[in-house]
Design a protein around this motif. Sequence first.
Motif, PDB file in Angstrom:
ATOM      1  N   GLY A  61     -36.114 -28.730  65.951  1.00 19.96           N
ATOM      2  CA  GLY A  61     -37.141 -29.097  66.926  1.00 19.96           C
ATOM      3  C   GLY A  61     -37.707 -27.882  67.631  1.00 19.96           C
ATOM      4  N   TRP A  62     -36.841 -26.969  68.000  1.00 21.74           N
ATOM      5  CA  TRP A  62     -37.281 -25.742  68.669  1.00 21.74           C
ATOM      6  C   TRP A  62     -38.144 -24.908  67.737  1.00 21.74           C
ATOM      7  N   LEU A  63     -37.729 -24.760  66.498  1.00 28.98           N
ATOM      8  CA  LEU A  63     -38.494 -23.975  65.538  1.00 28.98           C
ATOM      9  C   LEU A  63     -39.873 -24.588  65.282  1.00 28.98           C
ATOM     10  N   LEU A  64     -39.913 -25.909  65.177  1.00 30.45           N
ATOM     11  CA  LEU A  64     -41.192 -26.577  64.970  1.00 30.45           C
ATOM     12  C   LEU A  64     -42.120 -26.395  66.164  1.00 30.45           C
ATOM     13  N   SER A  65     -41.577 -26.540  67.367  1.00 26.39           N
ATOM     14  CA  SER A  65     -42.411 -26.367  68.558  1.00 26.39           C
ATOM     15  C   SER A  65     -42.884 -24.929  68.678  1.00 26.39           C
ATOM     16  N   PHE A  66     -42.052 -23.989  68.292  1.00 23.34           N
ATOM     17  CA  PHE A  66     -42.431 -22.576  68.308  1.00 23.34           C
ATOM     18  C   PHE A  66     -43.567 -22.329  67.322  1.00 23.34           C
ATOM     19  N   ALA A  67     -43.468 -22.900  66.139  1.00 28.22           N
ATOM     20  CA  ALA A  67     -44.495 -22.723  65.116  1.00 28.22           C
ATOM     21  C   ALA A  67     -45.818 -23.340  65.560  1.00 28.22           C
ATOM     22  N   VAL A  68     -45.766 -24.519  66.157  1.00 28.98           N
ATOM     23  CA  VAL A  68     -46.984 -25.183  66.633  1.00 28.98           C
ATOM     24  C   VAL A  68     -47.617 -24.367  67.745  1.00 28.98           C
ATOM     25  N   ASN A  69     -46.793 -23.871  68.672  1.00 28.30           N
ATOM     26  CA  ASN A  69     -47.302 -23.064  69.783  1.00 28.30           C
ATOM     27  C   ASN A  69     -47.948 -21.780  69.260  1.00 28.30           C
ATOM     28  N   ALA A  70     -47.319 -21.132  68.301  1.00 29.61           N
ATOM     29  CA  ALA A  70     -47.883 -19.902  67.730  1.00 29.61           C
ATOM     30  C   ALA A  70     -49.200 -20.187  67.036  1.00 29.61           C
ATOM     31  N   GLN A  71     -49.280 -21.307  66.347  1.00 33.18           N
ATOM     32  CA  GLN A  71     -50.516 -21.681  65.659  1.00 33.18           C
ATOM     33  C   GLN A  71     -51.630 -21.965  66.675  1.00 33.18           C
ATOM     34  N   GLN A  72     -51.304 -22.650  67.766  1.00 32.65           N
ATOM     35  CA  GLN A  72     -52.309 -22.951  68.786  1.00 32.65           C
ATOM     36  C   GLN A  72     -52.821 -21.676  69.435  1.00 32.65           C
ATOM     37  N   GLN A  73     -51.916 -20.725  69.684  1.00 23.50           N
ATOM     38  CA  GLN A  73     -52.337 -19.466  70.290  1.00 23.50           C
ATOM     39  C   GLN A  73     -53.218 -18.678  69.341  1.00 23.50           C
ATOM     40  N   ALA A  74     -52.916 -18.740  68.050  1.00 18.10           N
ATOM     41  CA  ALA A  74     -53.717 -18.024  67.065  1.00 18.10           C
ATOM     42  C   ALA A  74     -55.126 -18.588  66.991  1.00 18.10           C
ATOM     43  N   GLN A  75     -55.311 -19.854  67.328  1.00 13.41           N
ATOM     44  CA  GLN A  75     -56.615 -20.482  67.266  1.00 13.41           C
ATOM     45  C   GLN A  75     -57.480 -20.179  68.490  1.00 13.41           C
ATOM     46  N   LEU A  76     -56.875 -19.746  69.575  1.00 12.74           N
ATOM     47  CA  LEU A  76     -57.648 -19.412  70.769  1.00 12.74           C
ATOM     48  C   LEU A  76     -58.410 -18.112  70.540  1.00 12.74           C
ATOM     49  N   PRO A  77     -59.641 -18.024  71.040  1.00 10.61           N
ATOM     50  CA  PRO A  77     -60.366 -16.763  70.910  1.00 10.61           C
ATOM     51  C   PRO A  77     -59.665 -15.669  71.723  1.00 10.61           C
ATOM     52  N   ARG A  78     -59.779 -14.461  71.253  1.00 11.44           N
ATOM     53  CA  ARG A  78     -59.143 -13.335  71.941  1.00 11.44           C
ATOM     54  C   ARG A  78     -59.830 -13.089  73.284  1.00 11.44           C
ATOM     55  N   LEU A  79     -59.073 -12.606  74.213  1.00 10.83           N
ATOM     56  CA  LEU A  79     -59.565 -12.288  75.549  1.00 10.83           C
ATOM     57  C   LEU A  79     -60.403 -11.018  75.476  1.00 10.83           C
ATOM     58  N   THR A  80     -61.601 -11.062  76.012  1.00  5.96           N
ATOM     59  CA  THR A  80     -62.456  -9.874  75.994  1.00  5.96           C
ATOM     60  C   THR A  80     -62.141  -8.989  77.199  1.00  5.96           C
ATOM     61  N   ALA A  81     -62.604  -7.775  77.156  1.00  5.34           N
ATOM     62  CA  ALA A  81     -62.393  -6.844  78.271  1.00  5.34           C
ATOM     63  C   ALA A  81     -63.053  -7.372  79.542  1.00  5.34           C
ATOM     64  N   ALA A  82     -64.233  -7.961  79.403  1.00  8.71           N
ATOM     65  CA  ALA A  82     -64.943  -8.506  80.576  1.00  8.71           C
ATOM     66  C   ALA A  82     -64.167  -9.676  81.178  1.00  8.71           C
ATOM     67  N   GLU A  83     -63.601 -10.527  80.334  1.00  8.16           N
ATOM     68  CA  GLU A  83     -62.813 -11.656  80.830  1.00  8.16           C
ATOM     69  C   GLU A  83     -61.534 -11.167  81.512  1.00  8.16           C
ATOM     70  N   ARG A  84     -60.901 -10.171  80.918  1.00  9.73           N
ATOM     71  CA  ARG A  84     -59.684  -9.592  81.514  1.00  9.73           C
ATOM     72  C   ARG A  84     -60.008  -9.008  82.880  1.00  9.73           C
ATOM     73  N   GLN A  85     -61.136  -8.306  82.985  1.00  8.99           N
ATOM     74  CA  GLN A  85     -61.580  -7.735  84.266  1.00  8.99           C
ATOM     75  C   GLN A  85     -61.826  -8.828  85.290  1.00  8.99           C
ATOM     76  N   SER A  86     -62.431  -9.908  84.868  1.00  9.97           N
ATOM     77  CA  SER A  86     -62.708 -11.031  85.762  1.00  9.97           C
ATOM     78  C   SER A  86     -61.418 -11.646  86.293  1.00  9.97           C
ATOM     79  N   VAL A  87     -60.423 -11.787  85.436  1.00 13.06           N
ATOM     80  CA  VAL A  87     -59.131 -12.339  85.865  1.00 13.06           C
ATOM     81  C   VAL A  87     -58.477 -11.417  86.889  1.00 13.06           C
ATOM     82  N   ILE A  88     -58.510 -10.130  86.636  1.00 12.00           N
ATOM     83  CA  ILE A  88     -57.902  -9.160  87.560  1.00 12.00           C
ATOM     84  C   ILE A  88     -58.642  -9.173  88.899  1.00 12.00           C
TER      85      ILE A  88
END
Length: 80
Positions: free
Chosen positions: A10-37
């Motif tokens: 169960g842990w391995l499956l949830s880890f794999a699903v979480n990794a897949q979901q993160q891979a599908q998110l667009p990468r954070l841009t420098a401008a977005e990182r600056q905005s968060v900071i």
Amino acid sequence: MMKRSSCLLGWLLSFAVNAQQQAQLPRLTAAERQSVIDTLIAKVNSLYIYEDVAQKMTASIRQHQKHHGYDTISQRTVLG
């Protein structure tokens, strides 16, 4: 033993699903990182009770930023 294997699976499956979901998110841009900071600094300055401590915290964040300490953060979940 079966229960332990099921938990591990169960842990391995949830880890794999979480990794897949993160891979599908667009990468954070420098401008977005600056905005968060910038937003973080504004919130620390407006909400922190002790002004001198807030100023030290924001100075530390800016110093870390100046030395490119946040430049490698590209996943939204790290700053989210």
